[in-house]
Write a protein that holds these residues in place. Structure first.
Motif, PDB file in Angstrom:
ATOM      1  N   HIS A 108       0.818  -1.205   0.000  1.00  0.00           N
ATOM      2  CA  HIS A 108       0.000   0.000   0.000  1.00  0.00           C
ATOM      3  C   HIS A 108       0.854   1.257   0.000  1.00  0.00           C
ATOM      4  O   HIS A 108       0.458   2.295  -0.541  1.00  0.00           O
ATOM      5  CB  HIS A 108      -0.904   0.035   1.237  1.00  0.00           C
ATOM      6  CG  HIS A 108      -1.885  -1.085   1.324  1.00  0.00           C
ATOM      7  ND1 HIS A 108      -1.686  -2.202   2.098  1.00  0.00           N
ATOM      8  CD2 HIS A 108      -3.092  -1.274   0.724  1.00  0.00           C
ATOM      9  CE1 HIS A 108      -2.714  -3.025   1.984  1.00  0.00           C
ATOM     10  NE2 HIS A 108      -3.586  -2.478   1.152  1.00  0.00           N
ATOM     11  N   ALA A 109       2.005   1.212   0.637  1.00  0.00           N
ATOM     12  CA  ALA A 109       2.793   2.423   0.880  1.00  0.00           C
ATOM     13  C   ALA A 109       3.848   2.689  -0.178  1.00  0.00           C
ATOM     14  O   ALA A 109       4.426   3.777  -0.202  1.00  0.00           O
ATOM     15  CB  ALA A 109       3.467   2.336   2.253  1.00  0.00           C
ATOM     16  N   HIS A 110       4.122   1.722  -1.048  1.00  0.00           N
ATOM     17  CA  HIS A 110       5.228   1.865  -1.989  1.00  0.00           C
ATOM     18  C   HIS A 110       4.768   1.438  -3.380  1.00  0.00           C
ATOM     19  O   HIS A 110       4.588   0.249  -3.642  1.00  0.00           O
ATOM     20  CB  HIS A 110       6.418   1.005  -1.567  1.00  0.00           C
ATOM     21  CG  HIS A 110       6.894   1.284  -0.181  1.00  0.00           C
ATOM     22  ND1 HIS A 110       6.514   0.515   0.900  1.00  0.00           N
ATOM     23  CD2 HIS A 110       7.697   2.259   0.300  1.00  0.00           C
ATOM     24  CE1 HIS A 110       7.073   0.995   1.983  1.00  0.00           C
ATOM     25  NE2 HIS A 110       7.792   2.050   1.663  1.00  0.00           N
ATOM     26  N   SER A 111       4.590   2.403  -4.253  1.00  0.00           N
ATOM     27  CA  SER A 111       4.205   2.090  -5.628  1.00  0.00           C
ATOM     28  C   SER A 111       5.444   1.969  -6.496  1.00  0.00           C
ATOM     29  O   SER A 111       6.364   2.787  -6.387  1.00  0.00           O
ATOM     30  CB  SER A 111       3.298   3.190  -6.190  1.00  0.00           C
ATOM     31  OG  SER A 111       3.088   2.990  -7.578  1.00  0.00           O
ATOM     32  N   PRO A 112       5.489   0.980  -7.394  1.00  0.00           N
ATOM     33  CA  PRO A 112       6.602   0.869  -8.329  1.00  0.00           C
ATOM     34  C   PRO A 112       6.459   1.778  -9.543  1.00  0.00           C
ATOM     35  O   PRO A 112       7.178   1.602 -10.525  1.00  0.00           O
ATOM     36  CB  PRO A 112       6.573  -0.605  -8.740  1.00  0.00           C
ATOM     37  CG  PRO A 112       5.120  -0.961  -8.657  1.00  0.00           C
ATOM     38  CD  PRO A 112       4.549  -0.162  -7.519  1.00  0.00           C
ATOM     39  N   ASN A 113       5.545   2.735  -9.480  1.00  0.00           N
ATOM     40  CA  ASN A 113       5.313   3.676 -10.573  1.00  0.00           C
ATOM     41  C   ASN A 113       5.604   5.097 -10.096  1.00  0.00           C
ATOM     42  O   ASN A 113       5.077   5.522  -9.063  1.00  0.00           O
ATOM     43  CB  ASN A 113       3.862   3.597 -11.056  1.00  0.00           C
ATOM     44  CG  ASN A 113       3.455   2.188 -11.433  1.00  0.00           C
ATOM     45  OD1 ASN A 113       4.248   1.440 -11.993  1.00  0.00           O
ATOM     46  ND2 ASN A 113       2.235   1.815 -11.124  1.00  0.00           N
ATOM     47  N   VAL A 114       6.441   5.817 -10.838  1.00  0.00           N
ATOM     48  CA  VAL A 114       6.752   7.207 -10.508  1.00  0.00           C
ATOM     49  C   VAL A 114       6.726   8.028 -11.791  1.00  0.00           C
ATOM     50  O   VAL A 114       6.810   7.485 -12.900  1.00  0.00           O
ATOM     51  CB  VAL A 114       8.130   7.356  -9.821  1.00  0.00           C
ATOM     52  CG1 VAL A 114       8.178   6.568  -8.520  1.00  0.00           C
ATOM     53  CG2 VAL A 114       9.259   6.941 -10.753  1.00  0.00           C
ATOM     54  N   THR A 115       6.620   9.343 -11.625  1.00  0.00           N
ATOM     55  CA  THR A 115       6.698  10.261 -12.759  1.00  0.00           C
ATOM     56  C   THR A 115       7.736  11.326 -12.456  1.00  0.00           C
ATOM     57  O   THR A 115       7.715  11.920 -11.375  1.00  0.00           O
ATOM     58  CB  THR A 115       5.342  10.921 -13.035  1.00  0.00           C
ATOM     59  OG1 THR A 115       4.393   9.904 -13.409  1.00  0.00           O
ATOM     60  CG2 THR A 115       5.432  11.931 -14.159  1.00  0.00           C
ATOM     61  N   LEU A 116       8.650  11.544 -13.385  1.00  0.00           N
ATOM     62  CA  LEU A 116       9.615  12.646 -13.324  1.00  0.00           C
ATOM     63  C   LEU A 116       9.083  13.774 -14.191  1.00  0.00           C
ATOM     64  O   LEU A 116       8.547  13.518 -15.279  1.00  0.00           O
ATOM     65  CB  LEU A 116      10.989  12.205 -13.818  1.00  0.00           C
ATOM     66  CG  LEU A 116      11.875  11.338 -12.915  1.00  0.00           C
ATOM     67  CD1 LEU A 116      12.206  12.037 -11.617  1.00  0.00           C
ATOM     68  CD2 LEU A 116      11.280   9.963 -12.676  1.00  0.00           C
ATOM     69  N   GLY A 117       9.236  15.009 -13.731  1.00  0.00           N
ATOM     70  CA  GLY A 117       8.693  16.110 -14.513  1.00  0.00           C
ATOM     71  C   GLY A 117       9.413  17.412 -14.281  1.00  0.00           C
ATOM     72  O   GLY A 117      10.304  17.529 -13.423  1.00  0.00           O
ATOM     73  N   THR A 118       9.024  18.397 -15.059  1.00  0.00           N
ATOM     74  CA  THR A 118       9.570  19.742 -14.928  1.00  0.00           C
ATOM     75  C   THR A 118       8.827  20.486 -13.826  1.00  0.00           C
ATOM     76  O   THR A 118       7.780  20.044 -13.349  1.00  0.00           O
ATOM     77  CB  THR A 118       9.427  20.504 -16.254  1.00  0.00           C
ATOM     78  OG1 THR A 118       8.052  20.432 -16.684  1.00  0.00           O
ATOM     79  CG2 THR A 118      10.306  19.887 -17.336  1.00  0.00           C
ATOM     80  N   ALA A 119       9.370  21.638 -13.424  1.00  0.00           N
ATOM     81  CA  ALA A 119       8.688  22.471 -12.433  1.00  0.00           C
ATOM     82  C   ALA A 119       7.318  22.872 -12.971  1.00  0.00           C
ATOM     83  O   ALA A 119       7.179  23.269 -14.128  1.00  0.00           O
ATOM     84  CB  ALA A 119       9.526  23.706 -12.121  1.00  0.00           C
ATOM     85  N   GLY A 120       6.314  22.751 -12.149  1.00  0.00           N
ATOM     86  CA  GLY A 120       4.970  23.111 -12.579  1.00  0.00           C
ATOM     87  C   GLY A 120       4.259  22.051 -13.379  1.00  0.00           C
ATOM     88  O   GLY A 120       3.162  22.296 -13.892  1.00  0.00           O
ATOM     89  N   CYS A 121       4.843  20.871 -13.510  1.00  0.00           N
ATOM     90  CA  CYS A 121       4.153  19.780 -14.210  1.00  0.00           C
ATOM     91  C   CYS A 121       2.824  19.502 -13.512  1.00  0.00           C
ATOM     92  O   CYS A 121       2.777  19.256 -12.305  1.00  0.00           O
ATOM     93  CB  CYS A 121       5.029  18.529 -14.212  1.00  0.00           C
ATOM     94  SG  CYS A 121       4.257  17.073 -14.943  1.00  0.00           S
ATOM     95  N   SER A 122       1.743  19.547 -14.273  1.00  0.00           N
ATOM     96  CA  SER A 122       0.411  19.411 -13.702  1.00  0.00           C
ATOM     97  C   SER A 122      -0.326  18.273 -14.395  1.00  0.00           C
ATOM     98  O   SER A 122       0.257  17.496 -15.156  1.00  0.00           O
ATOM     99  CB  SER A 122      -0.350  20.722 -13.876  1.00  0.00           C
ATOM    100  OG  SER A 122      -0.705  20.926 -15.239  1.00  0.00           O
TER     101      SER A 122
END
Length: 732
Positions: free
Chosen positions: A223-237
């Motif tokens: 529940h606490a650790h997802s193997p999915n992440v997103t890297l983005g620029t400042a202000g990525c919405s």
């Protein structure tokens, strides 16, 4: 490690998955692999995926990912390697599988000898090959061989997979993949949470010397650790900014690390800790986006659907009824017959018998592992019940938890050595159960034989495969068991799926604790959360859909009084919340009032009409000022379904208009406000509706109105507005 001078090779690859939901603007859908050269010394490998590009090149630590993003950027071409290496004492690019022999990147492959001593690895050779749909790198070090494959995928994403094998006398203890991103991609978005509150997303800026480490240690992704992440620029919405989604195909324990290098680039690594094994494999899916989280979601949804359904069209997702929150362990045959009849009249298409059907199972303290039909509750077996379900026009599904055993069970009394422990330490129970050691072949064979025996003996269309505890004690008869448990699970699921390909399997683990891309394929549905409170579900499902599509999102309307929160919520809101996934209900249907029954039947009917759009369209995410609401939708050419859910008291006196910026300004759109027969039209405290909604639940507007902002009615907390928007086609 270089390619022959002047060699150029390109070809088009598999396009079965159709139009790109995440294609860069102006780019025709295509998937190609090309190899370009510069001066006969350096080969740049370019992979196109529906308008997006991944560029790779060999280096001292093996192949490196130089760029992933839109075609035509500064790092897309022969200048990439020179840009990456300029002014550095060590190579700037991060190899896909660094050994730690050179450069600053930590090793993602490690090995030990028979005495457990670390073995230094140095890639001595690297060759490239094209197999018609991907580029493959074959690497060799003293004692270890590895293979990395990079392929374009559906929706503009890229799959990077790796396999490694150690020679006799050596063993692998870590395997993973790594890459670097430009300075600007310095914000990481990641999901945490807990039981009943999964997929809670957070964002943070990566700093030099202060990165992020996500480590799942509970035997399942958790529940606490997802193997999915997103890297983005400042202000990525939700809809703006450059982003890169990263899905690590991990079924169990994993580590994801992200940090900013002292020179500015961002380094990312995803690895598995291994139980000193000879062979291992890992996989990443990367999804670049120029439209924030929405672009990532569209690409990841395309990939997830391809994994779950084999690249074919999404099949009809049947309406579920699950008995758990209706009867729990109390399986009275007359009550179940009544629930069958009520479910069929509502429009249910799959009736699922949850926990409590097997021998001696009257509560959660006993009988896990003894997968025999309870002769007291079902003296004639399950077949008469299944026949009644089938005669009512529904499929039959069954709950099972094959990885677990209760100490009070025949299985444990016969095989106490089959459970995981920690040497002489006392066994630690959770929910009165212990974990079977899936690293043992005899345990895997037992589970496969047991489950296949049930499927062979009964007309079962669906299995709800549960796992209701974390694994902390990880030693079995053969030593430490972590990666071998996850690999054993995947083997078991694959064997069952191969023997019964017509049976749909749902991945459930105390709700959403096993939501990952690894289980998609053997499983075609994920139970999003054990919380059926529609308010909480709106938040949970909103986080879930960042990577997973509605087609695999189990979403049920729960009972009037939610058993995990105690809230009492209107059926109109409960049903609308479930509409936007793989819809079902889970309650004692005998409690329904006439109004509630009519409302639920209405939304089941809308789901049947719209599920082709919901499960095969492209997700729509929205940036909103008021955090008290969630807005999301699905679109296909000429049609959109948008839901505005009001979770709390609104921040402002007037609702924020609905902006659909890509609507065609000259087109006309018919908008239907979908409301159940007893839906609340507006809060009593609101003096009047916006003029556009004053007279009817159906209006016609131009695309200019949608682009500028459609006025919305006000709502009470815990309510929703669902709009069906159709472009009006001109007669030829």
């Amino acid at each position: 490690m270089h390619l022959a001078e002047g060699f150029v090779h390109a070809f088009q690859v598999d396009r079965r998955h159709g139009s790109p939901p995440n294609a860069a603007a102006g780019c025709a859908p295509k998937r190609t692999v090309a190899c370009l050269c510069k001066g006969g010394r350096v080969g740049i490998l370019r992979i196109d995926s529906d308008g997006w590009v991944a560029s790779l090149a060999p280096g001292p630590e093996g192949p490196a990912l130089l760029h992933v993003g839109p075609s035509g950027s500064a790092c897309d071409g022969l200048g990439a390697l020179g840009l990456a290496q300029a002014g550095r004492d060590s190579p700037a690019e991060v190899a896909l599988m660094p050994t730690g022999a050179s450069g600053a990147a930590p090793a993602t492959i490690e090995a030990v000898d028979a005495a457990g001593r670390p073995v230094p690895l140095v890639w001595e050779s690297c060759t490239q090959a094209f197999d018609g749909a991907a580029v493959r790198f074959d690497l060799r070090a003293s004692g270890v061989a590895a293979q990395i494959t990079v392929a374009p995928g559906p929706g503009g994403c890229f799959d990077i997979s790796a396999r490694a094998e150690a020679d006799a006398g050596l063993a692998l203890t870590r395997l993973g993949l790594a890459f670097a991103l430009p300075h600007r991609m310095g914000f990481i978005h990641h999901a945490g949470g807990r039981w009943n509150a999964e997929f809670d997303w957070h964002a943070q800026e990566l700093q030099v010397g202060a990165g992020l480490r996500i480590e799942a240690r509970a035997g399942r992704t958790g529940h606490a650790h997802s193997p999915n992440v997103t890297l983005g620029t400042a202000g990525c919405s939700m809809t703006t900014g450059e982003a890169l989604g990263v899905a690590f195909h991990a079924a169990g324990d994993f580590v994801i690390e992200a940090e900013r290098d002292r020179d500015g680039p961002v380094r990312v690594a995803a690895t598995r800790r291994l139980d000193a094994v000879r062979r291992a494999q890992v996989r990443l899916t990367l999804a670049p986006s120029a439209t924030g989280h929405q672009g990532v979601a569209r690409a990841m949804h395309a990939r997830a659907n391809a994994l779950a359904f084999g690249g074919d069209a999404v099949p009809v997702r049947r309406i579920h009824y699950n008995t758990w929150e209706g009867v729990y362990f109390d399986h009275d045959r007359a009550v179940l017959s009544e629930l069958i009849g009520r479910a069929a009249r509502l429009g249910v298409e799959r009736w699922v018998l949850d926990d409590g059907w097997f021998a001696g199972r009257n509560d959660d303290t006993t009988s896990l592992g003894d997968w025999r039909v309870d002769p007291v509750k079902y003296p004639d077996g399950l077949d008469p019940l299944i026949a009644e379900v089938r005669q009512a026009g529904m499929d039959f599904g069954l709950w099972i938890e094959p990885e677990m055993v209760n100490p009070d069970s025949d299985l444990y009394r016969a095989h106490p050595d089959w459970v995981l422990g920690h040497g002489a330490a006392p066994l630690v129970e959770a929910r009165h159960q212990l974990v079977l050691d899936l690293s043992r072949a005899e345990v895997r064979d037992f589970i496969v034989a047991t489950v296949c025996g049930l499927l062979d003996a009964h007309d079962i269309a669906y299995l709800k495969w549960d796992m209701n505890r974390d694994t902390w004690q990880k030693f079995g008869a053969s030593g430490h068991v972590s990666s071998r448990y996850a690999d054993g699970l995947m083997e078991v699921l694959a064997r069952i799926r191969a023997a019964h390909p017509q049976v749909e399997i749902e991945s459930c683990a105390s709700g959403g604790a096993r939501a990952n891309f690894a289980v998609l394929g053997p499983c075609q549905r994920i139970w999003t959360s054990d919380c059926n409170d529609a308010l909480e579900r709106q938040r949970i499902q909103h986080g879930f859909r960042r990577f997973f599509p509605p087609s695999v999102m189990g979403a049920h309307a729960g009972p009037r009084v939610c058993h995990t929160t105690g809230r009492v919520l209107a059926m109109e809101f409960r049903a609308q919340t479930a509409l936007m996934g793989h819809m079902g209900c889970e309650m004692d249907l005998r409690e329904l009032t006439a109004e509630e029954e009519e409302t639920l039947a209405f939304w089941f009917a809308r789901y049947r009409e719209l599920r082709g759009l919901i499960h095969s369209g492209q997700v729509m995410l929205f940036d909103r000022v008021d955090g008290a609401e969630i807005v999301h939708g699905i679109e296909a050419p000429g049609r959109m379904l948008v839901q505005i859910a009001q979770l709390d008291r609104p921040r402002f006196g007037l609702p924020e208009p609905l902006v659909i910026g890509h609507a065609r300004p000259e087109a006309r759109y018919r908008i239907r406000w979908l409301r159940g027969p007893h839906g609340i039209r507006q809060p009593a405290t609101v003096k009047r509706l916006p003029p556009i909604w004053a007279e009817a639940d159906e209006i016609t507007v131009t695309g200019e109105v949608l682009r500028g902002g459609l006025p919305l009615p006000g709502q009470y907390p815990a309510s929703a507005i669902t709009l069906l928007i159709d472009e009006i086609r001109k007669e030829p």
